[in-house]
Design an enzyme around this catalytic site. Sequence first.
Site, mmCIF file in Angstrom:
data_model
loop_
_atom_site.group_PDB
_atom_site.id
_atom_site.type_symbol
_atom_site.label_atom_id
_atom_site.label_comp_id
_atom_site.label_asym_id
_atom_site.label_seq_id
_atom_site.Cartn_x
_atom_site.Cartn_y
_atom_site.Cartn_z
ATOM 1 N N LYS A 214 -11.478 30.343 -29.265
ATOM 2 C CA LYS A 214 -10.500 29.110 -29.174
ATOM 3 C C LYS A 214 -11.198 27.765 -28.984
ATOM 4 C CE LYS A 214 -9.423 29.946 -24.401
ATOM 5 N NZ LYS A 214 -9.729 28.451 -23.693
ATOM 6 N N ASP B 99 -11.472 33.713 -21.122
ATOM 7 C CA ASP B 99 -12.752 32.882 -21.132
ATOM 8 C C ASP B 99 -13.738 33.719 -19.782
ATOM 9 O OD1 ASP B 99 -11.525 31.835 -23.157
ATOM 10 O OD2 ASP B 99 -11.352 29.544 -21.730
ATOM 11 N N ASP C 295 -6.077 27.586 -13.460
ATOM 12 C CA ASP C 295 -5.110 26.208 -13.303
ATOM 13 C C ASP C 295 -5.248 25.625 -14.727
ATOM 14 O OD1 ASP C 295 -7.765 26.102 -12.487
ATOM 15 O OD2 ASP C 295 -7.550 23.873 -12.356
ATOM 16 N N VAL C 296 -6.251 26.039 -15.639
ATOM 17 C CA VAL C 296 -6.259 25.392 -16.915
ATOM 18 C C VAL C 296 -5.993 26.422 -18.126
ATOM 19 C CG1 VAL C 296 -7.948 23.716 -18.485
ATOM 20 C CG2 VAL C 296 -7.710 23.774 -15.719
ATOM 21 N N CYS C 297 -7.049 26.999 -18.485
ATOM 22 C CA CYS C 297 -6.777 27.955 -19.592
ATOM 23 C C CYS C 297 -5.890 29.118 -19.413
ATOM 24 C CB CYS C 297 -8.204 28.391 -19.959
ATOM 25 S SG CYS C 297 -9.279 27.112 -20.654
#
Length: 230
Positions: A137, A31, A168-170
Amino acid sequence: MTGFKSVPADPYPWPDTQDGAAANSALIIIDMQLDFCDPRGYIGQMGYDVAPLRAPIEPAGRALAAARQAGLHVFHTRQGYRADLADLPVKKRRRTQQRGAAPGDPGPLGRILMRGEPGWQIIPELAPVDGEPVIDKTANGAFYGTDLDAVLRAQGVENIAFAGNTIDVCVHTTLREATDRGFECLLLSDCCGAVSQMLHDAAVEMVKVEGGIFGSVATSDAFVAALGAA
């Protein structure tokens, strides 16, 4: 190039067999889009400083160049939604609206996180070249609702190094699922960004606990040096 042996990492070298091969190893860049890296994009419109999300661009670029030179498989992911928002969970839209910038809202880079809009594009510094698959996605994890697992296995990938936003996310969600699916994972810590140093550091430590429950951690320098030495 057929092998790079291993990348020095904490708490163990990657891959753990210490017998890496370009044919079964990959770099996935998560991303790295304008909506996450440009102050006019999604993250910036929510009021966050995007400087920490731009910091990985240079080290990730070096890691990407080294992976290409060494012959590793390279994959990119990109988050975005349908123009009619049919694939956007209502809860997510409601939550992000409360923060002031929701997918589908108009913005300086077009509709936020919409497929085909300027902000949805991968930044030029890390843009894919011909032959590098891009996984589109709609969720935090790149395996959910995509063909990522099938593409990785079709190309014989066993070992995956991770870079991108947000750690921390994706990045973390994808890395954790990759571990559960049996892939040997490496987090390139300086090649990943977060909106705060605290979140970045916590995400790094969570990979390493229990002897590397989700994999191992290395820097771009170690990664580039290991690939170059081979």
